[in-house]
Design a protein around this motif. Sequence first.
Motif, PDB file in Angstrom:
ATOM      1  N   ARG A   2       0.887  -1.145   0.038  1.00  0.00           N
ATOM      2  CA  ARG A   2      -0.114   0.001  -0.248  1.00  0.00           C
ATOM      3  C   ARG A   2       0.896   1.327   0.011  1.00  0.00           C
ATOM      4  O   ARG A   2       0.700   2.195  -0.670  1.00  0.00           O
ATOM      5  CB  ARG A   2      -0.979  -0.031   1.131  1.00  0.00           C
ATOM      6  N   SER A   3       2.005   1.318   0.685  1.00  0.00           N
ATOM      7  CA  SER A   3       2.981   2.495   0.870  1.00  0.00           C
ATOM      8  C   SER A   3       3.412   2.628  -0.545  1.00  0.00           C
ATOM      9  O   SER A   3       3.388   3.791  -1.053  1.00  0.00           O
ATOM     10  CB  SER A   3       4.038   2.092   1.741  1.00  0.00           C
ATOM     11  N   GLN A   4       3.942   1.614  -1.151  1.00  0.00           N
ATOM     12  CA  GLN A   4       4.364   1.995  -2.690  1.00  0.00           C
ATOM     13  C   GLN A   4       3.073   2.410  -3.647  1.00  0.00           C
ATOM     14  O   GLN A   4       3.705   3.418  -4.341  1.00  0.00           O
ATOM     15  CB  GLN A   4       4.963   0.567  -3.082  1.00  0.00           C
ATOM     16  N   PHE A   5       2.232   1.981  -3.278  1.00  0.00           N
ATOM     17  CA  PHE A   5       1.048   2.263  -4.166  1.00  0.00           C
ATOM     18  C   PHE A   5       0.583   3.865  -4.135  1.00  0.00           C
ATOM     19  O   PHE A   5       0.515   4.614  -5.115  1.00  0.00           O
ATOM     20  CB  PHE A   5      -0.301   1.382  -4.104  1.00  0.00           C
ATOM     21  N   ALA A   6       0.680   4.143  -2.741  1.00  0.00           N
ATOM     22  CA  ALA A   6       0.325   5.510  -2.371  1.00  0.00           C
ATOM     23  C   ALA A   6       1.459   6.571  -2.542  1.00  0.00           C
ATOM     24  O   ALA A   6       1.318   7.792  -3.263  1.00  0.00           O
ATOM     25  CB  ALA A   6       0.143   5.683  -0.969  1.00  0.00           C
ATOM     26  N   ILE A   7       2.497   6.034  -2.662  1.00  0.00           N
ATOM     27  CA  ILE A   7       3.816   6.782  -3.001  1.00  0.00           C
ATOM     28  C   ILE A   7       3.689   7.105  -4.532  1.00  0.00           C
ATOM     29  O   ILE A   7       3.933   8.260  -5.070  1.00  0.00           O
ATOM     30  CB  ILE A   7       5.106   6.423  -2.625  1.00  0.00           C
ATOM     31  N   ALA A   8       3.740   5.915  -5.317  1.00  0.00           N
ATOM     32  CA  ALA A   8       3.511   6.271  -6.700  1.00  0.00           C
ATOM     33  C   ALA A   8       2.474   7.238  -6.991  1.00  0.00           C
ATOM     34  O   ALA A   8       2.637   8.044  -8.061  1.00  0.00           O
ATOM     35  CB  ALA A   8       3.428   4.868  -7.430  1.00  0.00           C
ATOM     36  N   ALA A   9       1.250   6.923  -6.650  1.00  0.00           N
ATOM     37  CA  ALA A   9      -0.006   7.735  -6.832  1.00  0.00           C
ATOM     38  C   ALA A   9       0.237   9.325  -6.282  1.00  0.00           C
ATOM     39  O   ALA A   9      -0.010  10.265  -7.378  1.00  0.00           O
ATOM     40  CB  ALA A   9      -1.212   7.372  -6.099  1.00  0.00           C
ATOM     41  N   ALA A  10       0.996   9.561  -5.462  1.00  0.00           N
ATOM     42  CA  ALA A  10       1.181  10.921  -5.019  1.00  0.00           C
ATOM     43  C   ALA A  10       2.276  11.485  -6.053  1.00  0.00           C
ATOM     44  O   ALA A  10       2.194  12.789  -6.454  1.00  0.00           O
ATOM     45  CB  ALA A  10       1.841  11.094  -3.737  1.00  0.00           C
ATOM     46  N   GLN A  11       3.469  10.728  -6.430  1.00  0.00           N
ATOM     47  CA  GLN A  11       4.324  11.448  -7.596  1.00  0.00           C
ATOM     48  C   GLN A  11       3.500  11.457  -8.710  1.00  0.00           C
ATOM     49  O   GLN A  11       3.877  12.556  -9.355  1.00  0.00           O
ATOM     50  CB  GLN A  11       5.429  10.225  -7.768  1.00  0.00           C
ATOM     51  N   GLN A  12       2.750  10.558  -9.044  1.00  0.00           N
ATOM     52  CA  GLN A  12       1.989  10.732 -10.322  1.00  0.00           C
ATOM     53  C   GLN A  12       1.067  12.016 -10.593  1.00  0.00           C
ATOM     54  O   GLN A  12       1.136  12.581 -11.570  1.00  0.00           O
ATOM     55  CB  GLN A  12       1.010   9.334 -10.723  1.00  0.00           C
ATOM     56  N   TYR A  13       0.400  12.313  -9.445  1.00  0.00           N
ATOM     57  CA  TYR A  13      -0.423  13.426  -9.486  1.00  0.00           C
ATOM     58  C   TYR A  13       0.124  14.603  -8.691  1.00  0.00           C
ATOM     59  O   TYR A  13      -0.517  15.486  -8.575  1.00  0.00           O
ATOM     60  CB  TYR A  13      -1.863  13.069  -8.916  1.00  0.00           C
TER      61      TYR A  13
END
Length: 683
Positions: free
Chosen positions: A412-423
Amino acid sequence: MPRVQTYDQNVVPLAQTTRERFASAPVGGVAAGIAAGLQQLGQTGADFADTKQRIFEEQQERAAKEADNQWETIVQDAVDNPETGFMTYKGQGAVDALDPTLKNLEERADEIKKALPSELARRLFQESYDQKAIRLRSQLSRYVAGEHRTSLIETADSRRKLAINGAAGNFKSLEDSESYIATAKSEVDAIGKLEGWEPPTLAAKRLETESEARKLIAGRLTDVNPDTAEAYVEQFKGRFTAADLDRVNDDIRIKRNAIAAEQRRVEAEQRAAAAAAKAEAREAIATDEAKLANGAGKPEDWERIAQRREAIGDTSGAVTARTKGIEMAAALTYKGQGLPQLDARIAELTAKQSKGGLTPAEAAELKGVEALRTQTAERLNGSGGAMAQQEFATGQAMPALNPRDPASFSARSQFAIAAAQQYGRNRVEPLTAPEAASLKELITGSQADRLKAAQFIRKFPDVRAQIGAAYQIAGEDAGFRQAIALSSLPGGVGVSLMRDVLNGPDALKANPKVWSENLARVTWAEAGIPALRAMGPDYVNQVSEAAKALYASAAARDGVTEFNEERYKTAIQVATGAHRRNGVWYGGFTTYQGQPVSVPPSMSSESLMRRFARATGPAYSAAALNGSPVWPDGSAVASGDLRKLTPVRVREAQYGFRTRNGSFLASKKGGPWLVDARRLPDK
């Protein structure tokens, strides 16, 4: 046999011959004769024989008369009995019954005759019978003749009726129906001959028969086609009686009205059925549209919706459907892009719209991108919004959290970090809105509940996820947010500090005299604000709340009973992440050219100062986050000049440089020029 009516004109009264002939002698005369005979008996024997003969004859006459009366009774019953009498026979039945009836009566007469006591009585009965039998035969023959005539008339009338029905049954063939009508009229002629009708009567009867047949034909034609019936009536209108003609015309009118009414009913049913079918089709289309509006399907599905709309005559709905298809296509095209990219496309289309207008496809695209932008903003602005947007854009489901599975928190951390970077989100938010809501209930509870919430958040292995989760659930609880931030410090220090921050409010309640709001405010303004101001109000507030809690917990452990300024200053530095590791202090505050400087928890003050003091121009260029620095007049800043300026921490290990007039050194690209101190060499 049923009781039937008798006809007086056909009855011939039976003669009363026997009664007249065998009239009873006066009783007085017989007695007198017997008395006279007896008186004379002694005088003469011859007179006795005469008397005896007269008595015998009278007895035989009386017997014959009684027999005659018996036969008359039998005749009366055989002829006039209302149930079985001859007069109940009609038509051919009377003809057929005549001889059997007469024969039966003759046999009954023979039986009566044979039963008489003497030849004299039988002779007297026979004489009376012969006369009455003649009259009876005459009477019955006349009745039969009349019934035979009636039978002929009835037979002819039956044939007439059959011919009329035949004409009606063959109404489709004019030739056949006319033949039947001619037959019916010939039967009328036969009846007229039997009845003896005068020519006017016969003509009237012929017209009535023909009119009856043509009325039936017209009725059959009316049932099939009133127009055909009307033409038939017009062709033969002189061959109807006035009453039948009126009746036929009324029937044609009624039939036409009925056909018109039925046509209206059928048309109404058809309209209702069409409306129902259209409503059903609209409902089915609306259902499919709702599914598409909720994100199901593809843009081409809207084209099929448009075609279905056109099929039911809803052209405006078809245009709307096609527009939504284009909008969906635009949403699919741009769904993975962030708000800046969406804003750029919206600005581009809006500019074109203001200059010369958009094509229908471009207008639909603009509407679709605007709607997508609104939806994207709503998702991003929600708790865990970047993850929700990432899930929407990629179709990739975010990893579920399992408190007993550390790997789920890592995923979940990796998913959230990638999402924050993407947007382009400044903060990582690893919790969904429902997850954040359940944890919020804990931090508003007891101290033990707050600790449970903190321990749950610490399951995220990445500090960015921990801090982001703290922001999601803590709300205005700045102390809780900083407790989570401190918990990531190494060597168990972080966890200990986290517990002290969380326990601080309870410790202060138990020992309120250790705290002075006024003295603390002065100390904070001197020791905390100068070095932390550039970090922003949220961080400053977090450190302030955490410092107060740490101070209260430490005071409770050490038995302090009043406010201690030095202890509070230490608590402020510890609240920023200051800690000792391997005999070296990391984080906290230091000074540079007499100005306080905040040190990130990952560095010692000595390491930070070395980096700034020894950095060269190329090193600063490599560590710069936004171009090169310039003076207010736009001229370049040399690395030597940077050593004369005070570094100011703005976030994490990122620093700007304050000039002598108190403002930040600007970047050539605009805004304050920033460097990441971690990128500067420590040598």
